[in-house]
Motif scaffolding. Structure first.
Motif: not given
Ligand SMILES: Nc1ncnc2c1ncn2[C@@H]1O[C@H](COP(=O)(O)OP(=O)(O)O)[C@@H](O)[C@H]1O
Ligand SMILES: [Mg+2]
Length: 422
Positions: A50-57, A60-70, A72-82
């Protein structure tokens, strides 16, 4: 700083285990994580896809670095969204992730930049593909272009194999859009191994080499799985070969992408076939391997977080990854029936006993906690991992630990790291 890890398998537990040891890190969040990550970090029960969901998290948690494991979310553009929210992320953008999400894209990149790989031909029509293979002769490897969770590659030795692979993909579309276009590849014979590098799109830092065991049964027989175990280093790749892999494969791929306007930041995994001492690429993955990560991260000396951060922000130049001079073996404990249907919710015993063993780490994959006990929640349940001065030593420790853990239907291979080719 605060780190968020996306995913909930053994790879993500291994990442969480490494990241929580960093003096730079105050808090680690895992989305969704598993019972293993819950013991060292804070799990958030959200969907990794859930890309918008991860971005909100992350906000919300003031994350300094997100590390993406799988993948599928990379292919869907999670990094672009972040990134578009100004958030740092370790993992390639959607365009860069095409190196895994389209095998045709990856093959074309390799052809363009003279990266050694098997010859290939692309088809989207059953008749054309079958008459081509008739003419070419067997064996061949048929692969779906898109993401297929490890179910899209068919090594075909008979006409029936070819027919079945082409029907599944092009005719019956059992892999959906992923199989609407396929590759026919020349079949390479050699020894498989993998190399993963961390890159910021310019500099490339290799992690230790490794080898995994994909097949379910001892002797590398039976159906393919997500991985029944892995070990590092592999005898198939010495220092000189590792350097060639970086020079002849990883750097040309990263530079080729850059030439096409794609800045690759994250982990780049090359599945290799070593043929008469020369490395050929079977495939690229746009992320860390699973279970290879469980067998390689315990061999990384010191803090990996500065390297992950530098890869994310493009300042990897001048950094290095130091390795321990040791061996690591990871044995997957799976549920009975895996990779087919299996039961969940079975209580796991012996975990706390293993916590006290020297040089043993039990990485969790499909587990969760209910009412104070840890239960099975997936096909691959645990990645029991041990370090030793020699491989023999690591093997002894790992299988000793494996014997101390139990759940109904526990299945594992007894020959991880013991291929007859060494
Ligand atoms: N060209 C090839 N020659 C021989 N074996 C291959 C070839 N391509 C793939 N394989 C075998 O098939 C497996 C899966 O192929 P791979 O390209 O890694 O796809 P995926 O991991 O996406 O299923 C490899 O690990 C290897 O054993
Ligand atoms: Mg593969």
């Amino acid at each position: 700083m605060r780190v968020m890890i996306v995913g909930g398998g053994g790879r993500e537990h291994a990442l969480a285990w490494k990241v929580t040891q960093s003096p730079l890190v105050d808090e680690v969040f895992c989305v969704p994580g598993n019972a293993g990550t819950a013991a060292i970090a804070r799990n958030i029960p959200a969907d990794a896809a859930d890309i918008p969901g991860i971005v909100s998290l992350a906000q919300e948690h003031r994350i300094d670095l997100t590390i993406v494991g799988p993948e599928a979310p990379l292919a869907k553009g999670l990094s672009n969204a972040l990134q578009s929210e100004g958030l740092a992320v370790f993992g390639p953008t959607k365009d860069a992730a095409r190196i895994e999400s389209s095998k045709v894209f990856a093959k074309n990149l390799m052809a363009e930049y003279a990266i050694p790989t098997a010859s290939y031909w692309v088809f989207d029509d059953f008749r054309n593909a079958i008459s081509f293979v008739d003419e070419k002769g067997l064996p061949v490897v048929i692969k779906a272009d898109g993401l297929a969770a490890g179910k899209g590659a068919f090594v075909c030795r008979t006409d029936d194999d070819v027919d079945e692979a082409l029907r599944k993909t092009l005719v019956e579309e059992r892999l959906g859009d992923a199989g609407k276009r396929i590759l026919v590849e020349e079949c390479l014979v050699g020894q498989e191994a993998s190399v993963v590098v961390i890159t910021d799109g310019e500099t490339v830092l290799p992690l230790p080499s490794s080898e995994d065991h994909k097949q379910l049964l001892d002797g590398d027989r039976g159906p393919n799985t997500g991985g029944m175990g892995a070990f590092s280093p592999t005898e198939a790749i010495d220092d000189a070969l590792q350097e060639r892999v970086v020079r002849e494969i990883m750097l040309p791929a990263i530079r080729g992408l850059k030439e096409q306007g794609i800045d690759y930041r994250g982990a780049l995994y090359a599945g290799l076939m070593i043929v008469d001492g020369d490395p050929y690429v079977l495939e690229f993955n746009c992320r860390f391997g699973d279970p290879e990560t469980q067998a390689t991260l315990p061999r990384v000396k010191g803090d990996l977080v500065p390297v992950l951060l530098a890869a994310a922000d493009g300042s990897l130049k001048g950094m290095k990854i130091d390795l321990e001079d040791n061996h690591c073996v990871c044995v997957t404990l799976a549920s009975k029936g895996y990779p087919g249907r299996y039961e969940r919710g079975l209580e796991i015993q012996g975990l706390s006993e293993c916590e006290h063993l020297d040089n043993v780490i039990v990485f969790h994959a499909g587990t969760k906690t209910t009412k104070g006990s840890v239960i099975t929640a997936g096909g691959r349940v645990l990645g029991v991992t041990a370090i030793g001065a020699t491989k023999k030593d690591a093997l002894q420790r790992v299988y000793d630990a494996v014997d101390r853990i139990d759940f109904q239907g526990k299945y594992f291979r007894r020959d991880i790291g013991m291929r007859s080719s060494y």
